[in-house]
Design a protein around this motif. Structure first.
Motif, PDB file in Angstrom:
ATOM      1  N   SER A   1      -6.877  -5.455  -3.413  1.00  0.00           N
ATOM      2  CA  SER A   1      -6.691  -5.785  -1.996  1.00  0.00           C
ATOM      3  C   SER A   1      -5.212  -5.741  -1.621  1.00  0.00           C
ATOM      4  O   SER A   1      -4.863  -5.331  -0.511  1.00  0.00           O
ATOM      5  CB  SER A   1      -7.258  -7.167  -1.681  1.00  0.00           C
ATOM      6  OG  SER A   1      -8.650  -7.167  -1.860  1.00  0.00           O
TER       7      SER A   1
ATOM      8  N   LYS B   1      -4.375  -2.081  -1.155  1.00  0.00           N
ATOM      9  CA  LYS B   1      -4.899  -1.586   0.123  1.00  0.00           C
ATOM     10  C   LYS B   1      -4.068  -2.091   1.301  1.00  0.00           C
ATOM     11  O   LYS B   1      -3.767  -1.336   2.223  1.00  0.00           O
ATOM     12  CB  LYS B   1      -6.362  -2.005   0.300  1.00  0.00           C
ATOM     13  CG  LYS B   1      -7.303  -1.274  -0.628  1.00  0.00           C
ATOM     14  CD  LYS B   1      -8.704  -1.823  -0.529  1.00  0.00           C
ATOM     15  CE  LYS B   1      -9.584  -1.227  -1.605  1.00  0.00           C
ATOM     16  NZ  LYS B   1     -10.907  -1.856  -1.645  1.00  0.00           N
ATOM     17  N   ARG B   2      -3.694  -3.361   1.266  1.00  0.00           N
ATOM     18  CA  ARG B   2      -2.867  -3.920   2.336  1.00  0.00           C
ATOM     19  C   ARG B   2      -1.512  -3.217   2.405  1.00  0.00           C
ATOM     20  O   ARG B   2      -0.989  -2.973   3.492  1.00  0.00           O
ATOM     21  CB  ARG B   2      -2.642  -5.418   2.123  1.00  0.00           C
ATOM     22  CG  ARG B   2      -3.836  -6.272   2.437  1.00  0.00           C
ATOM     23  CD  ARG B   2      -3.476  -7.730   2.282  1.00  0.00           C
ATOM     24  NE  ARG B   2      -4.627  -8.585   2.512  1.00  0.00           N
ATOM     25  CZ  ARG B   2      -4.559  -9.905   2.575  1.00  0.00           C
ATOM     26  NH1 ARG B   2      -3.406 -10.527   2.432  1.00  0.00           N
ATOM     27  NH2 ARG B   2      -5.643 -10.621   2.782  1.00  0.00           N
ATOM     28  N   LYS B   3      -0.960  -2.901   1.249  1.00  0.00           N
ATOM     29  CA  LYS B   3       0.336  -2.230   1.223  1.00  0.00           C
ATOM     30  C   LYS B   3       0.246  -0.831   1.822  1.00  0.00           C
ATOM     31  O   LYS B   3       1.141  -0.410   2.550  1.00  0.00           O
ATOM     32  CB  LYS B   3       0.873  -2.176  -0.212  1.00  0.00           C
ATOM     33  CG  LYS B   3       1.381  -3.524  -0.690  1.00  0.00           C
ATOM     34  CD  LYS B   3       1.720  -3.534  -2.162  1.00  0.00           C
ATOM     35  CE  LYS B   3       2.918  -2.707  -2.509  1.00  0.00           C
ATOM     36  NZ  LYS B   3       3.331  -2.889  -3.921  1.00  0.00           N
TER      37      LYS B   3
ATOM     38  N   THR C   1      -0.873 -11.753   8.328  1.00  0.00           N
ATOM     39  CA  THR C   1      -1.144 -11.370   6.941  1.00  0.00           C
ATOM     40  C   THR C   1      -0.184 -10.270   6.464  1.00  0.00           C
ATOM     41  O   THR C   1       0.252 -10.295   5.314  1.00  0.00           O
ATOM     42  CB  THR C   1      -2.603 -10.921   6.740  1.00  0.00           C
ATOM     43  OG1 THR C   1      -2.915  -9.878   7.655  1.00  0.00           O
ATOM     44  CG2 THR C   1      -3.560 -12.070   6.928  1.00  0.00           C
ATOM     45  N   ASP C   2       0.157  -9.327   7.346  1.00  0.00           N
ATOM     46  CA  ASP C   2       1.131  -8.304   6.973  1.00  0.00           C
ATOM     47  C   ASP C   2       2.512  -8.923   6.755  1.00  0.00           C
ATOM     48  O   ASP C   2       3.221  -8.567   5.816  1.00  0.00           O
ATOM     49  CB  ASP C   2       1.230  -7.209   8.042  1.00  0.00           C
ATOM     50  CG  ASP C   2       0.068  -6.237   7.999  1.00  0.00           C
ATOM     51  OD1 ASP C   2      -0.669  -6.221   6.980  1.00  0.00           O
ATOM     52  OD2 ASP C   2      -0.117  -5.499   8.982  1.00  0.00           O
TER      53      ASP C   2
ATOM     54  N   ARG D   1      -1.912   0.182   4.143  1.00  0.00           N
ATOM     55  CA  ARG D   1      -2.036   0.004   5.602  1.00  0.00           C
ATOM     56  C   ARG D   1      -0.705  -0.415   6.231  1.00  0.00           C
ATOM     57  O   ARG D   1      -0.331   0.087   7.294  1.00  0.00           O
ATOM     58  CB  ARG D   1      -3.121  -1.034   5.926  1.00  0.00           C
ATOM     59  CG  ARG D   1      -4.526  -0.523   5.743  1.00  0.00           C
ATOM     60  CD  ARG D   1      -5.561  -1.460   6.365  1.00  0.00           C
ATOM     61  NE  ARG D   1      -5.492  -2.821   5.874  1.00  0.00           N
ATOM     62  CZ  ARG D   1      -6.195  -3.310   4.852  1.00  0.00           C
ATOM     63  NH1 ARG D   1      -7.039  -2.520   4.207  1.00  0.00           N
ATOM     64  NH2 ARG D   1      -6.071  -4.562   4.482  1.00  0.00           N
TER      65      ARG D   1
ATOM     66  N   LEU E   1       2.642 -10.662   3.440  1.00  0.00           N
ATOM     67  CA  LEU E   1       2.803  -9.682   2.376  1.00  0.00           C
ATOM     68  C   LEU E   1       4.258  -9.220   2.282  1.00  0.00           C
ATOM     69  O   LEU E   1       4.830  -9.154   1.197  1.00  0.00           O
ATOM     70  CB  LEU E   1       1.876  -8.486   2.612  1.00  0.00           C
ATOM     71  CG  LEU E   1       1.941  -7.355   1.595  1.00  0.00           C
ATOM     72  CD1 LEU E   1       1.589  -7.843   0.193  1.00  0.00           C
ATOM     73  CD2 LEU E   1       1.010  -6.222   2.018  1.00  0.00           C
TER      74      LEU E   1
END
Length: 107
Positions: free
Chosen positions: A75, A78-80, A48-49, A82, A52
């Motif tokens: 979301s 937030k993913r960015k 998933t990373d 992390r 992205l």
């Protein structure tokens, strides 16, 4: 730019299906000097990373990324955050004040 990558930039593109990621990664490797391969070597990332990172490499907005991944824009944010924290652990990666989007586009 390959048809696969052009389709992602197209505002009418549908959300990405799991089986399409292989072609997207291959197209990015061909277009950007083994981008995905270099990124995976630089820092082990989750799928998933990595997905992205692929979309951010194309300069897509958070809203566009959210649409392609079928998730909320919050979301993506937030993913960015992390992902940036994970990348910052590796020597030669971006610094706290650096933009994740810019760093990935220049990687």
């Amino acid at each position: 730019c390959t048809p696969v990558l052009k389709a992602l930039v197209n505002e009418q593109a549908q959300p990405i299906k799991p089986e399409e990621w292989k072609a997207i990664r291959k197209a990015l490797d061909l277009r950007f000097s083994q981008y995905v391969t270099r990124l995976q070597t630089f820092c082990p990332l989750t799928d998933t990373d990595l997905e992205l990172c692929c979309l951010l490499k194309l300069g897509l907005s958070n809203q566009r990324v959210a649409s392609l991944l079928s998730i909320e824009e919050s979301s993506v944010t937030k993913r960015k955050v992390r992902l940036k924290k994970e990348l910052m652990k590796h020597p030669g990666a971006l610094a706290k004040q650096d933009s994740l989007d810019e760093w990935l586009q220049n990687f």
